[in-house]
Design a protein around this motif. Structure first.
Motif, PDB file in Angstrom:
ATOM      1  N   SER A  66       0.831  -1.209   0.000  1.00 44.04           N
ATOM      2  CA  SER A  66       0.000   0.000   0.000  1.00 44.04           C
ATOM      3  C   SER A  66       0.861   1.253   0.000  1.00 44.04           C
ATOM      4  O   SER A  66       0.556   2.244  -0.687  1.00 44.04           O
ATOM      5  CB  SER A  66      -0.928  -0.004   1.225  1.00 44.04           C
ATOM      6  N   THR A  67       1.936   1.213   0.770  1.00 42.54           N
ATOM      7  CA  THR A  67       2.846   2.356   0.799  1.00 42.54           C
ATOM      8  C   THR A  67       3.507   2.568  -0.562  1.00 42.54           C
ATOM      9  O   THR A  67       3.610   3.702  -1.070  1.00 42.54           O
ATOM     10  CB  THR A  67       3.922   2.138   1.878  1.00 42.54           C
ATOM     11  N   MET A  68       3.951   1.460  -1.175  1.00 44.42           N
ATOM     12  CA  MET A  68       4.592   1.553  -2.482  1.00 44.42           C
ATOM     13  C   MET A  68       3.631   2.103  -3.533  1.00 44.42           C
ATOM     14  O   MET A  68       3.984   3.010  -4.306  1.00 44.42           O
ATOM     15  CB  MET A  68       5.093   0.161  -2.902  1.00 44.42           C
ATOM     16  N   ILE A  69       2.395   1.571  -3.567  1.00 49.02           N
ATOM     17  CA  ILE A  69       1.455   1.981  -4.609  1.00 49.02           C
ATOM     18  C   ILE A  69       1.009   3.422  -4.405  1.00 49.02           C
ATOM     19  O   ILE A  69       0.724   4.146  -5.373  1.00 49.02           O
ATOM     20  CB  ILE A  69       0.242   1.029  -4.645  1.00 49.02           C
ATOM     21  N   TYR A  70       0.965   3.887  -3.151  1.00 50.05           N
ATOM     22  CA  TYR A  70       0.546   5.271  -2.892  1.00 50.05           C
ATOM     23  C   TYR A  70       1.555   6.255  -3.478  1.00 50.05           C
ATOM     24  O   TYR A  70       1.189   7.202  -4.188  1.00 50.05           O
ATOM     25  CB  TYR A  70       0.379   5.498  -1.395  1.00 50.05           C
ATOM     26  N   PHE A  71       2.829   6.070  -3.198  1.00 51.45           N
ATOM     27  CA  PHE A  71       3.837   7.010  -3.672  1.00 51.45           C
ATOM     28  C   PHE A  71       4.026   6.936  -5.185  1.00 51.45           C
ATOM     29  O   PHE A  71       4.488   7.900  -5.800  1.00 51.45           O
ATOM     30  CB  PHE A  71       5.172   6.764  -2.951  1.00 51.45           C
ATOM     31  N   LEU A  72       3.690   5.800  -5.787  1.00 51.05           N
ATOM     32  CA  LEU A  72       3.802   5.694  -7.242  1.00 51.05           C
ATOM     33  C   LEU A  72       2.586   6.249  -7.973  1.00 51.05           C
ATOM     34  O   LEU A  72       2.686   6.638  -9.142  1.00 51.05           O
ATOM     35  CB  LEU A  72       4.016   4.230  -7.640  1.00 51.05           C
ATOM     36  N   ILE A 114      -2.347   6.377   2.076  1.00 45.04           N
ATOM     37  CA  ILE A 114      -1.934   4.983   2.316  1.00 45.04           C
ATOM     38  C   ILE A 114      -3.083   4.151   2.877  1.00 45.04           C
ATOM     39  O   ILE A 114      -3.319   3.032   2.407  1.00 45.04           O
ATOM     40  CB  ILE A 114      -0.705   4.957   3.249  1.00 45.04           C
ATOM     41  N   PRO A 115      -3.866   4.654   3.869  1.00 47.86           N
ATOM     42  CA  PRO A 115      -5.028   3.865   4.318  1.00 47.86           C
ATOM     43  C   PRO A 115      -6.040   3.597   3.197  1.00 47.86           C
ATOM     44  O   PRO A 115      -6.673   2.540   3.174  1.00 47.86           O
ATOM     45  CB  PRO A 115      -5.633   4.733   5.422  1.00 47.86           C
ATOM     46  N   ALA A 116      -6.184   4.559   2.252  1.00 53.76           N
ATOM     47  CA  ALA A 116      -7.105   4.325   1.146  1.00 53.76           C
ATOM     48  C   ALA A 116      -6.609   3.206   0.243  1.00 53.76           C
ATOM     49  O   ALA A 116      -7.401   2.529  -0.421  1.00 53.76           O
ATOM     50  CB  ALA A 116      -7.282   5.608   0.335  1.00 53.76           C
ATOM     51  N   ALA A 117      -5.284   3.000   0.208  1.00 52.61           N
ATOM     52  CA  ALA A 117      -4.719   1.921  -0.607  1.00 52.61           C
ATOM     53  C   ALA A 117      -4.817   0.562   0.076  1.00 52.61           C
ATOM     54  O   ALA A 117      -4.599  -0.467  -0.575  1.00 52.61           O
ATOM     55  CB  ALA A 117      -3.258   2.227  -0.929  1.00 52.61           C
ATOM     56  N   TYR A 118      -5.135   0.556   1.400  1.00 53.50           N
ATOM     57  CA  TYR A 118      -5.258  -0.723   2.108  1.00 53.50           C
ATOM     58  C   TYR A 118      -6.322  -1.604   1.460  1.00 53.50           C
ATOM     59  O   TYR A 118      -6.138  -2.813   1.306  1.00 53.50           O
ATOM     60  CB  TYR A 118      -5.596  -0.490   3.583  1.00 53.50           C
ATOM     61  N   TRP A 119      -7.463  -0.986   1.122  1.00 54.98           N
ATOM     62  CA  TRP A 119      -8.569  -1.772   0.544  1.00 54.98           C
ATOM     63  C   TRP A 119      -8.121  -2.451  -0.750  1.00 54.98           C
ATOM     64  O   TRP A 119      -8.353  -3.636  -0.962  1.00 54.98           O
ATOM     65  CB  TRP A 119      -9.773  -0.874   0.301  1.00 54.98           C
ATOM     66  N   TRP A 120      -7.460  -1.672  -1.611  1.00 55.78           N
ATOM     67  CA  TRP A 120      -6.984  -2.255  -2.876  1.00 55.78           C
ATOM     68  C   TRP A 120      -6.004  -3.394  -2.615  1.00 55.78           C
ATOM     69  O   TRP A 120      -6.077  -4.446  -3.255  1.00 55.78           O
ATOM     70  CB  TRP A 120      -6.289  -1.170  -3.700  1.00 55.78           C
ATOM     71  N   CYS A 121      -5.116  -3.220  -1.648  1.00 55.50           N
ATOM     72  CA  CYS A 121      -4.084  -4.224  -1.392  1.00 55.50           C
ATOM     73  C   CYS A 121      -4.689  -5.501  -0.796  1.00 55.50           C
ATOM     74  O   CYS A 121      -4.286  -6.611  -1.162  1.00 55.50           O
ATOM     75  CB  CYS A 121      -3.033  -3.654  -0.451  1.00 55.50           C
ATOM     76  N   GLY A 145     -11.594  -4.794  -8.946  1.00 52.87           N
ATOM     77  CA  GLY A 145     -11.362  -3.915 -10.084  1.00 52.87           C
ATOM     78  C   GLY A 145     -11.860  -2.509  -9.878  1.00 52.87           C
ATOM     79  O   GLY A 145     -11.872  -1.707 -10.823  1.00 52.87           O
ATOM     80  N   ASP A 146     -12.283  -2.150  -8.659  1.00 53.46           N
ATOM     81  CA  ASP A 146     -12.762  -0.789  -8.399  1.00 53.46           C
ATOM     82  C   ASP A 146     -11.616   0.200  -8.271  1.00 53.46           C
ATOM     83  O   ASP A 146     -11.802   1.408  -8.403  1.00 53.46           O
ATOM     84  CB  ASP A 146     -13.621  -0.755  -7.130  1.00 53.46           C
ATOM     85  N   ALA A 147     -10.405  -0.306  -7.998  1.00 47.78           N
ATOM     86  CA  ALA A 147      -9.226   0.557  -7.924  1.00 47.78           C
ATOM     87  C   ALA A 147      -8.073  -0.176  -8.578  1.00 47.78           C
ATOM     88  O   ALA A 147      -7.724  -1.300  -8.181  1.00 47.78           O
ATOM     89  CB  ALA A 147      -8.897   0.897  -6.464  1.00 47.78           C
ATOM     90  N   VAL A 148      -7.480   0.458  -9.596  1.00 54.10           N
ATOM     91  CA  VAL A 148      -6.375  -0.175 -10.330  1.00 54.10           C
ATOM     92  C   VAL A 148      -5.278   0.851 -10.543  1.00 54.10           C
ATOM     93  O   VAL A 148      -5.535   2.045 -10.679  1.00 54.10           O
ATOM     94  CB  VAL A 148      -6.852  -0.727 -11.698  1.00 54.10           C
ATOM     95  N   PRO A 149      -4.015   0.401 -10.563  1.00 51.07           N
ATOM     96  CA  PRO A 149      -2.920   1.338 -10.818  1.00 51.07           C
ATOM     97  C   PRO A 149      -2.879   1.749 -12.288  1.00 51.07           C
ATOM     98  O   PRO A 149      -3.280   0.985 -13.182  1.00 51.07           O
ATOM     99  CB  PRO A 149      -1.670   0.531 -10.422  1.00 51.07           C
ATOM    100  N   ALA A 150      -2.378   2.947 -12.550  1.00 51.05           N
ATOM    101  CA  ALA A 150      -2.317   3.474 -13.921  1.00 51.05           C
ATOM    102  C   ALA A 150      -0.893   3.496 -14.461  1.00 51.05           C
ATOM    103  O   ALA A 150      -0.686   3.379 -15.667  1.00 51.05           O
ATOM    104  CB  ALA A 150      -2.909   4.884 -13.970  1.00 51.05           C
ATOM    105  N   THR A 151       0.118   3.635 -13.598  1.00 50.50           N
ATOM    106  CA  THR A 151       1.497   3.718 -14.067  1.00 50.50           C
ATOM    107  C   THR A 151       2.093   2.328 -14.261  1.00 50.50           C
ATOM    108  O   THR A 151       1.597   1.333 -13.729  1.00 50.50           O
ATOM    109  CB  THR A 151       2.352   4.493 -13.048  1.00 50.50           C
TER     110      THR A 151
END
Length: 493
Positions: free
Chosen positions: A391-397, A409-416, A426-432
């Motif tokens: 979650s920390t990695m995906i947030y900063f990227l 980072i807490p918002a990324a917990y759900w995705w992780c 599939g409600d949250a996906v990375p773009a980079t």
């Protein structure tokens, strides 16, 4: 992986069922040995010492013929083993007494014959040779354990590599928690409470007790179904709230008071009536169990009894609020009270756990989770570590991307969590590109985290199921022996 674990314990899943043919063919040499030790005279025993030798100084052997195969065991090795084993006691007998215990005597070989499997006896020979028992791979686990019991060798001498065939001891109740017929002797209304306790806590004691158990299960099912169907809009009715005055300011500045009536969608009266009947039954059931319990505090603190209490308390708390004049409209004004009532209504669904009292499957599942605590703790800790890391990695990227769902980072917990548990909404996906690489790593780590403990948990489930089947078979065997004993006593009378 799961199928491998199931295949590994396939033989252990089915406990050996005792038949009449097995009873007739059983050799009771150990019973004769015990009878001689209990009532035999001094002429039945001889003194045998360690490091003993014959007249010419050679070590002494015990010669056995097991199912046609000859075995020679050092007397010294037998004496160094536990003194309670069959052979340790057998060598202390004189030749005449040994003839009574053995199935036959072969004078040409000076060997005592026992009608047992020579392949199974290899494990017994290993014990006296090395001090450890190993199960031959071609021997059935039930036959192996039966051989150990015949030769009176403790299961603790089985090597750790073969210990999976040893049934684990069931956790016995503490002495102060045991309840038997003598528990009620010194209690008030002891005879009545003992009969009630047997009726309520032992469904197999009578047909009436079994019918009561089925009735209780039926009421739980009806209550849960009523709770579920009562939320369907087609099964709800419109309820008019009491009218109340509301002050309105018109555009021209005029203040006027308007009487307003709010509408609410509530459960159909049929569901309310069904709910009250179920609550009445659960209340009577709990009160009867509490009255019959010999130790009230221990009864009240048991998990299943706490579930029974939580299943009825919300109804009476809502009823108490209603009697105090707190209706739904007032509850909306008192936010804390409205929240409490909502929580109480949600707690009604806890009744489904009551089925665990009557369902052996749910009890087996619970015992499996209890036995797998270490694996579950390991999986949880590793999963939480991965969630925080990825979650920390995906947030900063991803935080600088437009319209990113990873706002913190807490918002990324759900995705992780969704990713590592391989759910993937599939409600949250990375773009980079780097974000997708991190997501791929999270997926692979999640598969490993879930796969490693699952095999152990499945293995524990198989062991619990085996223990349950063995316990059930033991009860059947004990009941059959009791019936046979009663039949013999009646025949003598």
């Amino acid at each position: 992986m799961i199928s491998g674990a199931a295949q590994q314990h396939k033989k252990r899943l089915i406990p050996l069922r005792r038949t009449d043919a097995m009873t007739l063919a059983e050799r009771r040499n150990y019973q004769i040995l015990d009878d001689i030790f209990r009532s035999g005279g001094s002429d039945c025993f001889q003194q045998v010492t360690a490091n003993s030798s014959n007249e010419i100084g050679n070590p002494q052997f015990l010669r056995l013929n097991i199912g046609g195969t000859s075995f020679m065991i050092l007397i010294d090795a037998i004496l160094r083993a536990e003194s309670t084993t069959f052979l340790s006691r057998f060598i202390q007998l004189t030749h005449t007494a040994r003839l009574k215990v053995a199935d036959a005597y072969i004078s040409s070989d000076d060997a005592y014959y026992f009608q047992r499997s020579p392949t199974s006896f290899e494990a017994i020979f290993q014990y006296y040779a090395t001090g450890v028992v190993h199960r031959p791979s071609e021997i059935c686990p039930a036959s192996f354990l039966s051989e150990l019991d015949f030769w009176r060798i403790s299961h603790q001498h089985v090597g750790s590599c073969c210990a999976d065939v040893i049934p684990q001891k069931r956790e016995e109740e503490k002495e102060e928690e045991k309840v038997d017929d003598t528990t009620f002797d010194k209690l008030m209304c002891g005879k009545l409470r003992r009969r009630m306790w047997t009726f309520l806590e032992r469904p197999g004691s009578s047909m009436q007790a079994k019918a009561f158990e089925l009735s209780s299960t039926l009421f739980v099912a009806i209550s849960v179904m009523g709770l579920s169907f009562g939320t369907i809009p087609d099964f709800q009715v419109t309820h008019l709230m009491p009218p109340h005055n509301e002050t309105i300011v018109l555009p021209n500045g005029t203040v006027t008071v308007v009487q307003k009536v709010e509408q609410m969608r509530v459960e159909h009266p049929a569901f309310v009536f069904t709910e009250r009947i179920c609550i009445a039954f659960f209340t009577v059931e709990y009160c009867l169990r509490f009255f019959a319990a010999p130790r009230k505090l221990r009864f009240a603190l048991k998990p299943l009894n706490l579930v029974d209490l939580l299943a009825i308390v919300p109804f009476y708390l809502e009823l108490l609020l209603t009697l105090c004049g707190v209706d739904d409209r007032k509850l909306r004004d008192l936010r804390w009270a409205f929240l409490v009532v909502r929580i109480l209504r949600v707690l009604r669904v806890i009744r489904i756990i009551k089925l665990g009292r009557f369902s052996s499957g749910l009890q087996t599942f619970g015992m499996t989770l209890q036995r797998s605590q270490k694996q579950l703790q390991m999986m949880t800790i590793v999963l939480l570590t991965g969630v925080v890391f990825f979650s920390t990695m995906i947030y900063f990227l991803e935080k600088d991307e437009e319209g990113t769902p990873f706002t913190s980072i807490p918002a990324a917990y759900w995705w992780c969590i969704v990713t590592m548990t391989t759910v993937g909404y599939g409600d949250a996906v990375p773009a980079t590109t780097m974000g997708k690489i991190i997501a791929s790593a999270a997926i692979m780590c999640g598969v490993l985290v879930l796969a490693l403990p699952i095999t152990i948990i499945v293995d524990n489930f198989i062991k619990v199921a085996q223990d349950e089947q063995q316990a059930e078979q033991q009860k059947i065997d004990q009941h059959s022996e009791q019936l046979a004993l009663e039949a013999m006593l009646n025949a003598h009378d």
